[in-house]
Write a protein that holds these residues in place. Structure first.
Motif, mmCIF file in Angstrom:
data_model
loop_
_atom_site.group_PDB
_atom_site.id
_atom_site.type_symbol
_atom_site.label_atom_id
_atom_site.label_comp_id
_atom_site.label_asym_id
_atom_site.label_seq_id
_atom_site.Cartn_x
_atom_site.Cartn_y
_atom_site.Cartn_z
ATOM 1 N N SER A 138 0.855 -1.193 0.000
ATOM 2 C CA SER A 138 0.000 0.000 0.000
ATOM 3 C C SER A 138 0.890 1.242 0.000
ATOM 4 C CB SER A 138 -0.898 -0.016 1.249
ATOM 5 O OG SER A 138 -1.334 1.296 1.546
ATOM 6 N N THR A 139 0.571 2.178 -0.861
ATOM 7 C CA THR A 139 1.375 3.420 -0.905
ATOM 8 C C THR A 139 1.230 4.185 0.413
ATOM 9 O OG1 THR A 139 -0.455 4.573 -1.987
ATOM 10 C CG2 THR A 139 1.270 3.685 -3.421
ATOM 11 N N GLN A 140 0.128 3.957 1.150
ATOM 12 C CA GLN A 140 -0.039 4.630 2.445
ATOM 13 C C GLN A 140 1.069 4.217 3.404
ATOM 14 O OE1 GLN A 140 -2.537 6.946 1.410
ATOM 15 N NE2 GLN A 140 -3.216 6.842 3.513
ATOM 16 N N ILE A 141 1.392 2.924 3.380
ATOM 17 C CA ILE A 141 2.400 2.410 4.319
ATOM 18 C C ILE A 141 3.757 3.051 4.034
ATOM 19 C CG2 ILE A 141 3.659 0.311 5.020
ATOM 20 C CD1 ILE A 141 0.998 -1.205 4.574
ATOM 21 N N THR A 164 -0.941 -4.569 -3.532
ATOM 22 C CA THR A 164 -1.420 -5.920 -3.211
ATOM 23 C C THR A 164 -2.275 -5.913 -1.947
ATOM 24 O OG1 THR A 164 0.682 -6.246 -2.105
ATOM 25 C CG2 THR A 164 0.493 -7.118 -4.350
ATOM 26 N N ALA A 165 -2.197 -4.836 -1.161
ATOM 27 C CA ALA A 165 -3.038 -4.728 0.037
ATOM 28 C C ALA A 165 -3.503 -3.286 0.196
ATOM 29 C CB ALA A 165 -2.265 -5.192 1.271
ATOM 30 N N GLY A 166 -4.078 -2.731 -0.870
ATOM 31 C CA GLY A 166 -4.585 -1.358 -0.823
ATOM 32 C C GLY A 166 -5.686 -1.276 0.227
ATOM 33 N N GLY A 190 -8.902 0.928 2.305
ATOM 34 C CA GLY A 190 -9.881 2.000 2.379
ATOM 35 C C GLY A 190 -9.998 2.428 3.835
ATOM 36 N N ARG A 191 -11.087 3.130 4.166
ATOM 37 C CA ARG A 191 -11.265 3.542 5.558
ATOM 38 C C ARG A 191 -11.617 2.332 6.406
ATOM 39 N NH1 ARG A 191 -15.818 7.526 5.342
ATOM 40 N NH2 ARG A 191 -16.452 6.078 3.709
ATOM 41 N N LEU A 192 -11.398 2.447 7.714
ATOM 42 C CA LEU A 192 -11.741 1.393 8.664
ATOM 43 C C LEU A 192 -11.192 0.036 8.217
ATOM 44 C CD1 LEU A 192 -15.499 2.424 8.906
ATOM 45 C CD2 LEU A 192 -13.691 3.102 10.492
ATOM 46 N N ARG A 233 -10.980 -1.262 5.439
ATOM 47 C CA ARG A 233 -11.632 -1.954 4.320
ATOM 48 C C ARG A 233 -10.615 -2.123 3.200
ATOM 49 N NH1 ARG A 233 -16.971 1.107 5.642
ATOM 50 N NH2 ARG A 233 -15.985 2.933 4.767
ATOM 51 N N GLU A 234 -10.938 -3.067 2.295
ATOM 52 C CA GLU A 234 -9.994 -3.315 1.191
ATOM 53 C C GLU A 234 -10.177 -2.304 0.074
ATOM 54 O OE1 GLU A 234 -9.760 -7.198 -0.856
ATOM 55 O OE2 GLU A 234 -10.110 -7.974 1.175
ATOM 56 N N TRP A 235 -9.063 -1.956 -0.570
ATOM 57 C CA TRP A 235 -9.159 -1.143 -1.781
ATOM 58 C C TRP A 235 -8.498 -1.904 -2.908
ATOM 59 C CZ3 TRP A 235 -12.073 2.622 -3.450
ATOM 60 C CH2 TRP A 235 -11.763 3.203 -4.683
ATOM 61 N N HIS A 236 -9.284 -2.270 -3.882
ATOM 62 C CA HIS A 236 -8.791 -3.095 -4.977
ATOM 63 C C HIS A 236 -8.002 -2.227 -5.961
ATOM 64 C CE1 HIS A 236 -9.257 -5.397 -8.763
ATOM 65 N NE2 HIS A 236 -8.867 -6.347 -7.944
ATOM 66 N N ALA A 249 -13.623 6.688 -7.636
ATOM 67 C CA ALA A 249 -12.418 7.024 -6.867
ATOM 68 C C ALA A 249 -12.759 7.188 -5.398
ATOM 69 C CB ALA A 249 -11.800 8.314 -7.397
ATOM 70 N N GLY A 250 -11.746 6.949 -4.562
ATOM 71 C CA GLY A 250 -11.920 7.126 -3.116
ATOM 72 C C GLY A 250 -10.688 7.791 -2.530
ATOM 73 N N ILE A 251 -10.883 8.400 -1.379
ATOM 74 C CA ILE A 251 -9.791 9.131 -0.719
ATOM 75 C C ILE A 251 -9.669 8.621 0.715
ATOM 76 C CG2 ILE A 251 -8.992 11.423 0.039
ATOM 77 C CD1 ILE A 251 -10.971 12.520 -2.184
ATOM 78 N N LEU A 252 -8.445 8.444 1.155
ATOM 79 C CA LEU A 252 -8.204 8.011 2.529
ATOM 80 C C LEU A 252 -7.217 8.978 3.165
ATOM 81 C CD1 LEU A 252 -8.238 5.861 4.823
ATOM 82 C CD2 LEU A 252 -6.374 4.727 3.629
ATOM 83 N N GLY A 283 -4.381 9.499 0.667
ATOM 84 C CA GLY A 283 -4.326 8.440 -0.343
ATOM 85 C C GLY A 283 -5.427 8.658 -1.369
ATOM 86 N N ILE A 284 -5.055 8.532 -2.626
ATOM 87 C CA ILE A 284 -6.043 8.673 -3.701
ATOM 88 C C ILE A 284 -6.047 7.390 -4.515
ATOM 89 C CG2 ILE A 284 -6.624 9.920 -5.841
ATOM 90 C CD1 ILE A 284 -5.161 12.364 -4.663
ATOM 91 N N GLY A 285 -7.216 6.809 -4.685
ATOM 92 C CA GLY A 285 -7.344 5.642 -5.552
ATOM 93 C C GLY A 285 -8.368 5.973 -6.623
ATOM 94 N N MET A 286 -7.979 5.815 -7.897
ATOM 95 C CA MET A 286 -8.939 6.099 -8.964
ATOM 96 C C MET A 286 -8.884 4.998 -10.018
ATOM 97 S SD MET A 286 -9.280 9.396 -11.488
ATOM 98 C CE MET A 286 -9.752 10.590 -10.271
ATOM 99 N N ASN A 287 -10.047 4.438 -10.343
ATOM 100 C CA ASN A 287 -10.100 3.422 -11.396
ATOM 101 C C ASN A 287 -10.066 4.124 -12.749
ATOM 102 O OD1 ASN A 287 -10.560 1.602 -9.279
ATOM 103 N ND2 ASN A 287 -12.784 1.808 -9.474
ATOM 104 N N VAL A 288 -9.076 3.805 -13.561
ATOM 105 C CA VAL A 288 -8.930 4.530 -14.831
ATOM 106 C C VAL A 288 -9.257 3.645 -16.040
ATOM 107 C CG1 VAL A 288 -7.376 5.889 -16.293
ATOM 108 C CG2 VAL A 288 -7.204 6.061 -13.805
ATOM 109 N N ARG A 331 -21.395 -1.566 -8.120
ATOM 110 C CA ARG A 331 -21.338 -0.201 -7.559
ATOM 111 C C ARG A 331 -20.009 0.502 -7.792
ATOM 112 N NH1 ARG A 331 -19.304 -1.463 -2.117
ATOM 113 N NH2 ARG A 331 -19.484 -3.721 -1.984
ATOM 114 N N ALA A 332 -19.155 -0.100 -8.650
ATOM 115 C CA ALA A 332 -17.884 0.555 -8.976
ATOM 116 C C ALA A 332 -17.792 0.738 -10.486
ATOM 117 C CB ALA A 332 -16.723 -0.297 -8.491
ATOM 118 N N THR A 333 -16.988 1.698 -10.901
ATOM 119 C CA THR A 333 -16.798 1.909 -12.327
ATOM 120 C C THR A 333 -15.393 2.450 -12.570
ATOM 121 O OG1 THR A 333 -17.810 2.861 -14.308
ATOM 122 C CG2 THR A 333 -17.730 4.281 -12.381
#
Ligand code: BT5
Length: 329
Positions: A93-96, A118-120, A122-124, A126-129, A190-193, A209-214, A228-230
């Motif tokens: 995770s880039t956060q780490i 490989t282990a992105g 989310g908040r609490l 949660r997983e971020w794919h 996209a989501g922000i952490l 942290g910024i995650g965006m599906n491109v 629910r994702a795109t």
């Protein structure tokens, strides 16, 4: 310090219509001709196609689509954001990494980017794919001089930056679902952490942290979130240059952040509300055991969502209380 390689790239790109002689590069950068040749070889590994003509010089024919420290630096017009970029092919995770660097005194504006996580997260927890080469997976290290209780404003600021890039540069119609989701046609793109290390009245550092599906096709998203994702590609029907998008995000983030530091939250609040998902609509809000109807009216200075109840009272809503997807009538 700008690397020699990115100075070569900048110099060649300023003169893209002509060949640039080895002597000119050597004079400009104060390095030897053989050093230039070695740098050219390294640039080719980054995916640049560079034509070298005897008696004429060098010319860039093709820039890489691959994301790397060099391709990100080239053409990035920020003053401090991304002056230091750490790029990984794959990481947990880039956060780490960003937290670790921040604790080792990484400078304000350091950016960590990966082609795959490989282990992105989310908040609490949660997983971020974070599929390989498909999206933007990055973390920013910031050292803002604001009180810790104002940190949520930076999440909202970041959301407005992402929404504005999608709207103004990609011509899409994004909405920000409070507090941190960027939506396209009711699906999360996209989501922000935001994570923070602070004392009572001082922020040591913040990692955003910024995650965006491109460029995901449907098969690149896990089954359980497909409904629910795109991705930008799924919404627009075309592939996007990830490097350029990252540069746009960093440039716009820097200017918005500077504006915020100078003038405070009011402009951000207005922009946020203009993108606000379901703002002005009637929603179901669960309070204790009761379900009430209320119109979402905007956000407060502390980043809380505000709802106006049928008796006219305006109150803050907490995240667990709102039923985003149930129709009120
Ligand atoms: C977020 O959390 O939306 C914050 C996501 C932040 C990701 C970035 S990527 C770079 C940096 N490094 C990290 O490790 N993280 C940050 P949250 O609001 O808790 O949403 C998480 C939920 O979104 C999950 O429980 C899934 O339901 C859904 N989800 C997971 N992966 C997704 C994806 N790629 N696209 C859309 N939704 C996803």
């Amino acid at each position: 310090m700008e690397s020699t390689r990115s100075r070569i790239i900048n110099f060649l790109s300023e003169n893209q219509d002509t060949y640039v002689s080895g002597q000119d590069i050597s004079n400009e950068l104060e390095i030897s001709r053989s050093a230039i040749w070695k740098h050219m070889k390294e640039l080719e590994k980054d995916g640049y196609v560079i034509e070298a003509r005897p008696n004429k010089g060098y010319r860039i024919i093709e820039s890489p689509s691959k994301v790397s420290e060099n391709t990100l630096q080239w053409g990035l017009s920020t003053e401090w954001l991304g002056k230091s970029i750490i790029h990984k092919e794959s990481t947990s995770s880039t956060q780490i990494i960003a937290h670790k660097l921040a604790m080792e005194n990484a400078e304000h504006g350091t950016v960590v980017i990966a082609n795959e996580q490989t282990a992105g997260k989310g908040r609490l927890n949660r997983e971020w794919h974070s599929a390989k080469y498909k999206g933007i997976w990055l973390s920013l290290v910031l050292r803002p001089n604001i009180l810790p209780n104002l940190a949520p404003q930076l999440t909202l600021l970041c959301a407005t930056v992402l929404a504005t890039v999608l709207k103004e540069e990609l011509n899409l119609d994004p909405k920000i679902k409070w507090p941190n989701d960027i939506m396209l046609e009711d699906k999360k793109v996209a989501g922000i952490l935001t994570e923070m290390q602070a004392e009572q009245d001082k922020i040591n550092y913040i990692v955003i942290g910024i995650g965006m599906n491109v460029n995901h096709d449907m098969k690149d998203l896990p089954n359980d979130i497909q409904y629910r994702a795109t991705s930008l590609k799924l919404q627009s029907g075309k592939e996007w240059d990830i490097t350029k998008l990252i540069q746009s995000i960093l440039e716009r983030f820097e200017s918005t952040y500077m504006e915020y530091m100078q003038n405070g939250f009011s402009t951000i609040k207005e922009i946020w509300e203009s993108y606000g998902y379901r703002i002005g609509e009637k929603m179901h809000i669960k309070m204790f055991k009761e379900v009430k109807k209320a119109i979402l009216v905007g956000i407060a200075e502390d980043g809380a969502l505000l709802a106006q109840y049928e008796d006219g009272l305006v109150n803050k809503v907490f995240s667990g209380e709102i039923e985003w997807f149930s129709k009120t009538e």
